[in-house]
Every structure is written in C-alpha cells, then in structure tokens.
Scaffold this active site. Structure first.
Site, short mmCIF file in Angstrom:
data_model
loop_
_atom_site.label_atom_id
_atom_site.label_comp_id
_atom_site.label_asym_id
_atom_site.label_seq_id
_atom_site.Cartn_x
_atom_site.Cartn_y
_atom_site.Cartn_z
CG ASP A 181 -2.01 0.99 1.26
OD1 ASP A 181 -2.97 0.91 0.47
OD2 ASP A 181 -1.88 1.91 2.10
CG HIS B 245 -5.81 -3.56 0.68
ND1 HIS B 245 -5.04 -3.29 -0.43
CD2 HIS B 245 -5.45 -2.63 1.62
CE1 HIS B 245 -4.27 -2.24 -0.19
NE2 HIS B 245 -4.49 -1.83 1.04
#
Length: 293
Positions: free
Chosen positions: A104, A266
């Site tokens: 991320d 995620h």
C-alpha cells in the site's frame, strides 16, 4: 507478538523511528501501509526471520514514530524523505544493502527507496500498488469512485482530520478478524492519535503533489528500478479491475519484473501470511514466481 525480535527507537536524522528487528541472514526491510503500523507484519515477520534479518519500522508519521513538522509543499512526508529514513535506519542497524518490500503506501516508499538509492537495494517487492505518478496519470471516474479518499485526504481547504478524529472507529472500519490482540491494540492506538492522523494525511498530500512530481521526473529522465522486482497483488482487491495486468505497468518502471497474485483481500500480510512469506522467500532466494499472464 514478534517473539525473538528487538523493539527499539532509532534516530535517522529528521525522524526517530520505532522499529522491530530480528532473525538472521540477508537483510529484508518490510514497510506497512495506511493506516497500519509495523505490527501489520506480526504473522509474516517471524516466518521470514527463519531465513532473513527482518526489519519492520513504523514509517515517519505513522504509529509511534516521530512526526516531523510539515511544510507548505508537504516535503517532510514525501516518499523521498521516507526513503532516506529507510536507508539511514538500515545503515544504523548495520545493513548497507538490503531487500525492501512495501504494501500500500509502503510500496511507494519502497519504490522510491529503490529509485533513489539503487546501490542500497538488492531487491524490491511492491504489494497492491502501482507508482503514484502512474495511478494519478491513469485516474478516471472509476478510480475516483473507488479511491476518492486520496483526494479527500490530500486537500487542505477542509481538512480530513476533523472528520476522522470525530469518530476514528467509524472512519477506519477494520476489525480484529486477522490481527492478534497486541497488533489490534497498536492499530487502534494509531488511529485514535490526532497527531498520527494528521501525519497520515500529510502522506497523502505529499502523494498528490511532490511525490507525483518526483515520479514524473523519473519517467521523463528514463530512470527505472534496476533491482529485481516482484509485484504481488490480492485477488480480492481491485488491482486488476483498475489496471488490468499490473505487471504490464510495472515493466515500464523496472528492468526485471515478475509477479504473483494471492487469494485474499487487501491486507495480505494479515489475511494470507504463509502464502505471502512463501512468495517472498521464493523470490528472494531466486526461485522466482512466474508471472500470472
């Protein structure tokens, strides 16, 4: 959590980073994303420490690392500044050359570290990300609908901090389903700290301005990542929906790219730690995962 690891604070010049490190073997730096702390690696780091010296910091501004004052151009929270922190941290721990893996927002820091400090980075792993400059250049209505928070966080006329700090648990909707109690408590402490929230917004403000300028300058100059690069993405995230084949994008940014997809959401390190550790180990040991396409 992190059994056998050392927890300390390291002065890297402009910031002081909270860091855990342990294991033995070649050095591997793990960089978390937003709004996590280094504790996101609590399941993966012990697996990797069997083969590597694993270093897990809180990025500047995040968790319990220090929060340098910002400037109008948000440069103190640029990925270039964070990358310099990483190199200084690793040198302070005795590692002149190391592999770096980021997830991320941490993937942007990892990429900038590889671009700005090629002599220090032996290998690069990016997870659930394409370069910031690439993401913004490709931004369309679909991206804006899914990732509108980038622009909410990035603007300053109506600061997002006021909204987030009013009810951090309502804004950040994570659960403890994939976190051990200590990691969950660390995450909760971070999102409930207004200074940390402000620093995290500065990360995004830098992303829309100075970070994109740095990426665009690299593209214009033809600079690319020269270290072997592994791209990892979550099958249940939106990387393929937004970008098709992420490897096709990364081949314009790095000279040696391979990739793998992991069947999870995620937060790969928390949801699929064994699969992620296996992918990283195979890549770093030279048993390269094959590209999906």
């Amino acid at each position: 959590m992190f059994e056998g690891f050392t927890l300390e604070r390291v002065d890297v010049g402009e910031a002081e980073l909270r860091v855990r490190h342990g294991g033995s073997g070649p050095a591997l730096l793990l960089l978390h994303g937003h709004p996590r702390t280094h504790a996101t690696w609590h399941k993966v780091a012990p697996l990797l420490a069997e083969r590597y010296t694993v270093v897990c910091p809180d990025l500047r501004g995040y968790g319990r690392s220090s929060k340098p004052p910002t400037t109008p151009d948000h440069a103190p929270y640029s990925k270039r500044a964070m990358a310099a922190d990483c190199v200084a941290l690793m040198r302070a721990l005795g590692h002149e050359r190391f592999a770096v893996a980021g997830h991320d927002r941490g993937a942007y820091v990892a990429t900038r570290t590889a671009l700005d400090h090629p002599d220090a980075v032996s290998a690069l792993v990016v997870m659930d990300a394409v370069p910031i400059g690439e993401a913004l250049a490709r931004c369309d209505a679909r991206f804006a609908a899914s990732w509108w928070h980038w622009f909410f966080f990035g603007q300053t006329a109506k600061p997002a901090e006021q909204v987030i700090n009013a009810d951090p648990d309502a804004w950040y909707t994570a659960t403890d389903a994939h976190m051990e109690p200590e990691a969950w408590a660390d995450y909760k402490a971070a999102i409930h700290d207004p200074e940390t929230v402000h620093a995290m917004m500065e990360d995004y403000r830098a992303g829309l301005g100075i970070d994109r300028a740095h990426d665009d300058a690299d593209r214009a100059a033809g600079r690319r990542v020269t270290a072997p690069t592994l791209v990892v993405w979550a099958a249940k995230d939106d990387m393929e929906e937004l970008y098709g084949d992420p490897l096709a994008i990364w081949r314009d940014w790095a000279t040696d790219v391979r990739g793998t997809v992991i069947d999870c959401g995620h937060h790969i390190a928390e949801e699929a730690p064994h699969d992620l550790a296996a992918a990283l180990t195979a890549f770093l040991d030279g048993r390269h995962p094959l590209p999906r396409h």
